[in-house]
Design a protein around this motif. Structure first.
Motif, PDB file in Angstrom:
ATOM      1  N   GLN A  32     -26.965  22.004  -2.195  1.00 51.50           N
ATOM      2  CA  GLN A  32     -27.572  23.326  -1.805  1.00 51.50           C
ATOM      3  C   GLN A  32     -28.592  23.435  -0.735  1.00 51.50           C
ATOM      4  N   THR A  33     -29.523  22.522  -0.946  1.00 52.62           N
ATOM      5  CA  THR A  33     -30.644  22.543  -0.033  1.00 52.62           C
ATOM      6  C   THR A  33     -29.958  22.268   1.148  1.00 52.62           C
ATOM      7  N   ASP A  34     -29.179  21.278   1.508  1.00 50.62           N
ATOM      8  CA  ASP A  34     -28.753  21.108   2.824  1.00 50.62           C
ATOM      9  C   ASP A  34     -27.913  21.932   3.351  1.00 50.62           C
ATOM     10  N   THR A  35     -27.003  22.602   2.552  1.00 49.00           N
ATOM     11  CA  THR A  35     -26.062  23.548   3.035  1.00 49.00           C
ATOM     12  C   THR A  35     -27.121  24.953   3.218  1.00 49.00           C
ATOM     13  N   ALA A  36     -28.038  25.263   2.665  1.00 45.71           N
ATOM     14  CA  ALA A  36     -28.898  26.264   3.098  1.00 45.71           C
ATOM     15  C   ALA A  36     -29.565  26.341   4.499  1.00 45.71           C
ATOM     16  N   TYR A  37     -29.895  24.742   4.655  1.00 45.37           N
ATOM     17  CA  TYR A  37     -30.790  24.481   5.673  1.00 45.37           C
ATOM     18  C   TYR A  37     -29.733  24.564   7.038  1.00 45.37           C
ATOM     19  N   PHE A  38     -28.414  24.057   7.008  1.00 49.24           N
ATOM     20  CA  PHE A  38     -27.579  24.320   8.089  1.00 49.24           C
ATOM     21  C   PHE A  38     -27.182  25.589   8.340  1.00 49.24           C
ATOM     22  N   GLU A  39     -26.940  26.588   7.360  1.00 51.73           N
ATOM     23  CA  GLU A  39     -26.843  27.747   7.369  1.00 51.73           C
ATOM     24  C   GLU A  39     -27.778  28.678   8.022  1.00 51.73           C
ATOM     25  N   ALA A  40     -28.997  28.279   7.873  1.00 48.69           N
ATOM     26  CA  ALA A  40     -30.099  28.965   8.513  1.00 48.69           C
ATOM     27  C   ALA A  40     -30.614  28.462   9.908  1.00 48.69           C
ATOM     28  N   HIS A  41     -29.952  27.234  10.244  1.00 47.30           N
ATOM     29  CA  HIS A  41     -30.047  26.640  11.568  1.00 47.30           C
ATOM     30  C   HIS A  41     -28.556  26.286  12.110  1.00 47.30           C
ATOM     31  N   PRO A  42     -27.901  27.078  12.632  1.00 44.49           N
ATOM     32  CA  PRO A  42     -26.464  26.918  12.780  1.00 44.49           C
ATOM     33  C   PRO A  42     -26.256  25.935  14.063  1.00 44.49           C
ATOM     34  N   TYR A  74     -24.840  17.103   9.877  1.00 38.85           N
ATOM     35  CA  TYR A  74     -23.967  18.027   9.493  1.00 38.85           C
ATOM     36  C   TYR A  74     -22.453  17.676   9.674  1.00 38.85           C
ATOM     37  N   VAL A  75     -21.495  17.992   8.897  1.00 36.62           N
ATOM     38  CA  VAL A  75     -20.166  17.444   9.036  1.00 36.62           C
ATOM     39  C   VAL A  75     -19.491  18.764   8.975  1.00 36.62           C
ATOM     40  N   CYS A  76     -19.395  19.822   8.244  1.00 33.30           N
ATOM     41  CA  CYS A  76     -18.730  21.073   8.219  1.00 33.30           C
ATOM     42  C   CYS A  76     -19.274  21.880   7.056  1.00 33.30           C
ATOM     43  N   PRO A  77     -19.006  23.084   6.985  1.00 37.00           N
ATOM     44  CA  PRO A  77     -19.640  23.613   5.690  1.00 37.00           C
ATOM     45  C   PRO A  77     -19.548  23.054   4.546  1.00 37.00           C
ATOM     46  N   GLY A  78     -20.622  22.850   3.955  1.00 39.67           N
ATOM     47  CA  GLY A  78     -20.668  22.090   2.424  1.00 39.67           C
ATOM     48  C   GLY A  78     -20.656  20.569   2.450  1.00 39.67           C
ATOM     49  N   GLU A  79     -20.208  20.076   3.729  1.00 46.22           N
ATOM     50  CA  GLU A  79     -20.145  18.622   3.825  1.00 46.22           C
ATOM     51  C   GLU A  79     -21.350  18.186   4.851  1.00 46.22           C
ATOM     52  N   ARG A  80     -21.812  17.066   4.384  1.00 46.69           N
ATOM     53  CA  ARG A  80     -22.950  16.520   5.043  1.00 46.69           C
ATOM     54  C   ARG A  80     -22.692  14.786   4.916  1.00 46.69           C
ATOM     55  N   THR A  81     -23.500  14.066   5.821  1.00 49.08           N
ATOM     56  CA  THR A  81     -23.645  12.493   5.567  1.00 49.08           C
ATOM     57  C   THR A  81     -25.222  12.403   5.464  1.00 49.08           C
ATOM     58  N   ARG A  82     -25.341  11.343   4.646  1.00 47.53           N
ATOM     59  CA  ARG A  82     -26.643  11.279   4.511  1.00 47.53           C
ATOM     60  C   ARG A  82     -27.309   9.626   4.840  1.00 47.53           C
ATOM     61  N   VAL A  83     -28.486   9.381   5.289  1.00 47.94           N
ATOM     62  CA  VAL A  83     -28.835   8.159   5.779  1.00 47.94           C
ATOM     63  C   VAL A  83     -30.087   8.119   4.760  1.00 47.94           C
ATOM     64  N   PHE A  84     -30.596   7.275   4.041  1.00 48.33           N
ATOM     65  CA  PHE A  84     -31.844   7.100   3.110  1.00 48.33           C
ATOM     66  C   PHE A  84     -32.666   6.358   4.072  1.00 48.33           C
ATOM     67  N   LEU A  85     -34.096   6.829   4.113  1.00 49.78           N
ATOM     68  CA  LEU A  85     -35.137   6.160   4.617  1.00 49.78           C
ATOM     69  C   LEU A  85     -36.052   5.648   3.768  1.00 49.78           C
ATOM     70  N   TRP A  86     -36.290   4.251   3.984  1.00 53.58           N
ATOM     71  CA  TRP A  86     -37.534   3.720   3.346  1.00 53.58           C
ATOM     72  C   TRP A  86     -38.632   3.438   4.097  1.00 53.58           C
ATOM     73  N   PRO A  87     -39.932   3.131   3.517  1.00 54.85           N
ATOM     74  CA  PRO A  87     -41.056   3.358   4.409  1.00 54.85           C
ATOM     75  C   PRO A  87     -41.078   2.181   5.598  1.00 54.85           C
ATOM     76  N   ARG A  88     -41.364   2.589   6.705  1.00 54.52           N
ATOM     77  CA  ARG A  88     -41.433   1.970   8.027  1.00 54.52           C
ATOM     78  C   ARG A  88     -40.126   2.197   8.838  1.00 54.52           C
ATOM     79  N   MET A  89     -38.986   3.182   8.119  1.00 51.83           N
ATOM     80  CA  MET A  89     -37.742   3.412   9.182  1.00 51.83           C
ATOM     81  C   MET A  89     -38.170   4.416   9.996  1.00 51.83           C
ATOM     82  N   LEU A  90     -37.636   4.423  11.198  1.00 49.70           N
ATOM     83  CA  LEU A  90     -37.840   5.430  12.010  1.00 49.70           C
ATOM     84  C   LEU A  90     -37.064   6.700  11.990  1.00 49.70           C
ATOM     85  N   ARG A  91     -37.824   7.975  11.809  1.00 47.66           N
ATOM     86  CA  ARG A  91     -37.072   9.144  11.470  1.00 47.66           C
ATOM     87  C   ARG A  91     -35.886   9.518  12.352  1.00 47.66           C
TER      88      ARG A  91
END
Length: 115
Positions: A32-42, A74-91
């Motif tokens: 929900q959070t990710d979908t809302a972000y991409f809707e607000a930032h098309p 962002y993949v498409c509406p309602g779909e996303r990919t995620r990459v998890f970051l641990w300390p010292r990884m570059l954003r």
């Protein structure tokens, strides 16, 4: 500075692990959070947000502890990919990985031609 290898695609592994109630809740809330972000930032292709407890099964945190942040592509509406970051990884790098993963997912789904 530490060199970090490209992320391993753990989607299949994550799908094969049973999810706890906390993980189901985290999955719903973050989607929900990710979908809302991409809707607000098309025009956005990715962004980085704080990691929410429960997004990863405990089996995948062994030895490292929980991630601190998540790069979301962002993949498409309602779909996303995620990459998890641990300390010292570059954003910036993990955002590129998330965008590349999203592009590959769109190609796989037939939503985008392969380059």
């Amino acid at each position: 500075m530490t060199q970090v290898d490209a992320p391993i695609n753990i989607t299949t592994l994550m799908r094969s692990l049973p999810m706890s109630a906390l993980e189901h809740q985290a999955a719903r809330e973050t989607l929900q959070t990710d979908t809302a972000y991409f809707e607000a930032h098309p025009t956005a292709e990715s962004y980085v947000r704080a990691y929410q407890k429960g997004e990863l099964p405990p089996q995948l945190e062994r030895g490292y502890g929980p991630p601190t942040h998540v790069a979301v592509g962002y993949v498409c509406p309602g779909e996303r990919t995620r990459v998890f970051l641990w300390p010292r990884m570059l954003r910036a790098t993990t955002r590129l990985w998330a965008e590349k993963g999203a592009e590959q997912e769109r190609v796989w789904r037939g939503l985008q031609a392969s380059a």
